[in-house]
Scaffold this motif. Structure first.
Motif, PDB file in Angstrom:
ATOM      1  N   ILE A 138      55.038  36.799  37.424  1.00 32.94           N
ATOM      2  CA  ILE A 138      53.934  36.847  38.385  1.00 32.94           C
ATOM      3  C   ILE A 138      53.843  35.536  39.164  1.00 32.94           C
ATOM      4  O   ILE A 138      53.570  35.531  40.361  1.00 32.94           O
ATOM      5  CB  ILE A 138      52.602  37.174  37.673  1.00 32.94           C
ATOM      6  CG1 ILE A 138      52.631  38.623  37.174  1.00 32.94           C
ATOM      7  CG2 ILE A 138      51.406  36.947  38.599  1.00 32.94           C
ATOM      8  CD1 ILE A 138      51.491  38.997  36.240  1.00 32.94           C
ATOM      9  N   GLU A 139      54.107  34.419  38.502  1.00 30.06           N
ATOM     10  CA  GLU A 139      54.010  33.103  39.132  1.00 30.06           C
ATOM     11  C   GLU A 139      55.336  32.633  39.730  1.00 30.06           C
ATOM     12  O   GLU A 139      55.430  31.506  40.217  1.00 30.06           O
ATOM     13  CB  GLU A 139      53.518  32.069  38.114  1.00 30.06           C
ATOM     14  CG  GLU A 139      52.101  32.304  37.653  1.00 30.06           C
ATOM     15  CD  GLU A 139      51.633  31.292  36.624  1.00 30.06           C
ATOM     16  OE1 GLU A 139      52.469  30.504  36.100  1.00 30.06           O
ATOM     17  OE2 GLU A 139      50.422  31.286  36.329  1.00 30.06           O
ATOM     18  N   ASN A 151      58.205  43.564  35.766  1.00 32.11           N
ATOM     19  CA  ASN A 151      57.230  43.715  34.689  1.00 32.11           C
ATOM     20  C   ASN A 151      56.990  45.197  34.464  1.00 32.11           C
ATOM     21  O   ASN A 151      56.893  45.955  35.434  1.00 32.11           O
ATOM     22  CB  ASN A 151      55.896  43.047  35.039  1.00 32.11           C
ATOM     23  CG  ASN A 151      55.937  41.539  34.946  1.00 32.11           C
ATOM     24  OD1 ASN A 151      56.886  40.949  34.445  1.00 32.11           O
ATOM     25  ND2 ASN A 151      54.899  40.897  35.444  1.00 32.11           N
ATOM     26  N   TYR A 154      45.600  36.474  42.268  1.00 29.55           N
ATOM     27  CA  TYR A 154      45.925  35.516  41.210  1.00 29.55           C
ATOM     28  C   TYR A 154      46.882  34.449  41.741  1.00 29.55           C
ATOM     29  O   TYR A 154      46.673  33.250  41.531  1.00 29.55           O
ATOM     30  CB  TYR A 154      46.543  36.213  39.993  1.00 29.55           C
ATOM     31  CG  TYR A 154      47.018  35.205  38.977  1.00 29.55           C
ATOM     32  CD1 TYR A 154      46.118  34.583  38.114  1.00 29.55           C
ATOM     33  CD2 TYR A 154      48.352  34.814  38.937  1.00 29.55           C
ATOM     34  CE1 TYR A 154      46.531  33.611  37.232  1.00 29.55           C
ATOM     35  CE2 TYR A 154      48.773  33.842  38.054  1.00 29.55           C
ATOM     36  CZ  TYR A 154      47.862  33.241  37.199  1.00 29.55           C
ATOM     37  OH  TYR A 154      48.282  32.261  36.324  1.00 29.55           O
ATOM     38  N   ARG A 155      47.934  34.887  42.432  1.00 32.79           N
ATOM     39  CA  ARG A 155      48.903  33.925  42.966  1.00 32.79           C
ATOM     40  C   ARG A 155      48.208  32.931  43.900  1.00 32.79           C
ATOM     41  O   ARG A 155      48.467  31.723  43.831  1.00 32.79           O
ATOM     42  CB  ARG A 155      50.051  34.648  43.682  1.00 32.79           C
ATOM     43  CG  ARG A 155      51.018  35.334  42.716  1.00 32.79           C
ATOM     44  CD  ARG A 155      52.108  36.089  43.461  1.00 32.79           C
ATOM     45  NE  ARG A 155      52.895  35.222  44.320  1.00 32.79           N
ATOM     46  CZ  ARG A 155      53.993  34.558  43.948  1.00 32.79           C
ATOM     47  NH1 ARG A 155      54.448  34.680  42.716  1.00 32.79           N
ATOM     48  NH2 ARG A 155      54.641  33.796  44.819  1.00 32.79           N
ATOM     49  N   ILE A 168      57.059  42.229  46.826  1.00 31.33           N
ATOM     50  CA  ILE A 168      56.709  42.968  45.609  1.00 31.33           C
ATOM     51  C   ILE A 168      56.734  44.462  45.907  1.00 31.33           C
ATOM     52  O   ILE A 168      56.575  44.889  47.045  1.00 31.33           O
ATOM     53  CB  ILE A 168      55.311  42.551  45.105  1.00 31.33           C
ATOM     54  CG1 ILE A 168      55.020  43.119  43.713  1.00 31.33           C
ATOM     55  CG2 ILE A 168      54.234  42.932  46.098  1.00 31.33           C
ATOM     56  CD1 ILE A 168      53.745  42.590  43.072  1.00 31.33           C
ATOM     57  N   ASN A 192      56.335  46.915  38.108  1.00 31.65           N
ATOM     58  CA  ASN A 192      56.313  46.183  39.358  1.00 31.65           C
ATOM     59  C   ASN A 192      57.528  45.261  39.396  1.00 31.65           C
ATOM     60  O   ASN A 192      57.942  44.724  38.382  1.00 31.65           O
ATOM     61  CB  ASN A 192      54.997  45.439  39.607  1.00 31.65           C
ATOM     62  CG  ASN A 192      54.766  44.280  38.711  1.00 31.65           C
ATOM     63  OD1 ASN A 192      54.539  44.456  37.525  1.00 31.65           O
ATOM     64  ND2 ASN A 192      54.826  43.086  39.253  1.00 31.65           N
ATOM     65  N   TRP A 221      49.595  41.114  31.163  1.00 33.74           N
ATOM     66  CA  TRP A 221      50.730  40.377  31.722  1.00 33.74           C
ATOM     67  C   TRP A 221      50.442  38.882  31.776  1.00 33.74           C
ATOM     68  O   TRP A 221      51.326  38.078  31.482  1.00 33.74           O
ATOM     69  CB  TRP A 221      51.071  40.895  33.116  1.00 33.74           C
ATOM     70  CG  TRP A 221      51.831  42.201  33.117  1.00 33.74           C
ATOM     71  CD1 TRP A 221      52.636  42.699  32.132  1.00 33.74           C
ATOM     72  CD2 TRP A 221      51.844  43.166  34.160  1.00 33.74           C
ATOM     73  NE1 TRP A 221      53.151  43.909  32.499  1.00 33.74           N
ATOM     74  CE2 TRP A 221      52.685  44.227  33.742  1.00 33.74           C
ATOM     75  CE3 TRP A 221      51.226  43.256  35.403  1.00 33.74           C
ATOM     76  CZ2 TRP A 221      52.932  45.344  34.529  1.00 33.74           C
ATOM     77  CZ3 TRP A 221      51.479  44.367  36.187  1.00 33.74           C
ATOM     78  CH2 TRP A 221      52.323  45.400  35.754  1.00 33.74           C
ATOM     79  N   MET A 275      47.034  43.786  34.197  1.00 36.39           N
ATOM     80  CA  MET A 275      47.176  42.417  34.703  1.00 36.39           C
ATOM     81  C   MET A 275      46.776  41.400  33.641  1.00 36.39           C
ATOM     82  O   MET A 275      47.454  40.392  33.444  1.00 36.39           O
ATOM     83  CB  MET A 275      46.319  42.260  35.965  1.00 36.39           C
ATOM     84  CG  MET A 275      46.429  40.913  36.614  1.00 36.39           C
ATOM     85  SD  MET A 275      48.030  40.671  37.381  1.00 36.39           S
ATOM     86  CE  MET A 275      47.734  39.111  38.207  1.00 36.39           C
ATOM     87  N   ILE A 281      47.482  40.858  41.781  1.00 32.51           N
ATOM     88  CA  ILE A 281      48.615  39.927  41.699  1.00 32.51           C
ATOM     89  C   ILE A 281      48.535  38.897  42.819  1.00 32.51           C
ATOM     90  O   ILE A 281      48.671  37.686  42.580  1.00 32.51           O
ATOM     91  CB  ILE A 281      49.950  40.690  41.713  1.00 32.51           C
ATOM     92  CG1 ILE A 281      50.123  41.459  40.390  1.00 32.51           C
ATOM     93  CG2 ILE A 281      51.129  39.741  41.958  1.00 32.51           C
ATOM     94  CD1 ILE A 281      51.272  42.445  40.370  1.00 32.51           C
ATOM     95  N   ASN A 282      48.277  39.343  44.046  1.00 36.12           N
ATOM     96  CA  ASN A 282      48.204  38.399  45.164  1.00 36.12           C
ATOM     97  C   ASN A 282      47.004  37.471  45.069  1.00 36.12           C
ATOM     98  O   ASN A 282      47.113  36.274  45.377  1.00 36.12           O
ATOM     99  CB  ASN A 282      48.223  39.148  46.499  1.00 36.12           C
ATOM    100  CG  ASN A 282      49.647  39.434  46.947  1.00 36.12           C
ATOM    101  OD1 ASN A 282      50.561  38.671  46.667  1.00 36.12           O
ATOM    102  ND2 ASN A 282      49.831  40.537  47.643  1.00 36.12           N
ATOM    103  N   LYS A 316      53.892  36.561  32.791  1.00 35.45           N
ATOM    104  CA  LYS A 316      53.170  35.592  33.626  1.00 35.45           C
ATOM    105  C   LYS A 316      54.155  34.781  34.459  1.00 35.45           C
ATOM    106  O   LYS A 316      53.907  34.507  35.641  1.00 35.45           O
ATOM    107  CB  LYS A 316      52.319  34.672  32.747  1.00 35.45           C
ATOM    108  CG  LYS A 316      51.484  33.699  33.547  1.00 35.45           C
ATOM    109  CD  LYS A 316      50.605  32.857  32.642  1.00 35.45           C
ATOM    110  CE  LYS A 316      49.772  31.886  33.465  1.00 35.45           C
ATOM    111  NZ  LYS A 316      48.942  31.031  32.619  1.00 35.45           N
TER     112      LYS A 316
END
Length: 166
Positions: free
Chosen positions: A135-136, A110, A54-55, A142, A159, A125, A122, A51-52, A132
């Motif tokens: 996540i964004e 999520n 991707y962010r 988190i 999460n 999602w 992931m 997640i991190n 998404k």
């Protein structure tokens, strides 16, 4: 004035009474003790990294992990396993707890079920617009939980994202 306030608050009191008396609830949103210890498994640690990463790849801040949020996520996984469901039941109670205990300004969640790896959850999602978006989202913290149903061997993922009040 008092009558108007009473009429406005009465539905909330009724809903709170109905929810707080539910025998299958996940816990009390009035629990104000901060959980400071949480033992992360490899899948949970991988999920936070995914997640991190991707962010960061889309120009967003990395999220700080808070053990209390992971604990609340785990409570929800246990609820889903015990009730053989995949849903967001009692999300508002979890969100209210994060507001009361951690000073959350905004909370999102999520969930996923039966993905073998953090990468596959992931991927799912990121291909779901609502997940998404979470996540964004504009969040600062988190918590994650990936819990295996001992009976079926299937994994449940929850999460939660939180933005702290300034």
């Amino acid at each position: 004035m008092k009558a108007k306030m009473f009429r406005a608050l009465l539905p909330l009191a009724i809903v709170f009474t109905m929810v707080s008396c539910s025998s299958d609830s996940e816990g009390s949103s009035s629990d104000t003790k901060v959980v400071t210890s949480y033992n992360y498994n490899d899948t949970e640690l991988k999920l936070v990294t995914l997640i991190n990463d991707y962010r960061a790849s889309v120009g967003l801040n990395r999220l700080e992990v808070i053990n209390h949020i992971s604990y609340k996520s785990q409570e929800h996984n246990i609820y889903m396993i015990d009730n053989k469901v995949v849903n967001h039941d009692y999300f508002q109670q979890r969100a209210n707890n994060l507001v009361e205990v951690l000073g959350a300004q905004r909370v999102a969640e999520n969930v996923a079920y039966n993905y073998q790896t953090a990468e596959s959850a992931m991927y799912a999602w990121l291909h779901s617009p609502g997940h998404k978006e979470n996540i964004e989202g504009d969040y600062t913290h988190i918590g994650v939980s990936v819990t295996v149903d001992e009976t079926t061997g299937k994994k449940y993922y929850t999460n939660m994202f939180m933005k702290k009040k300034p």
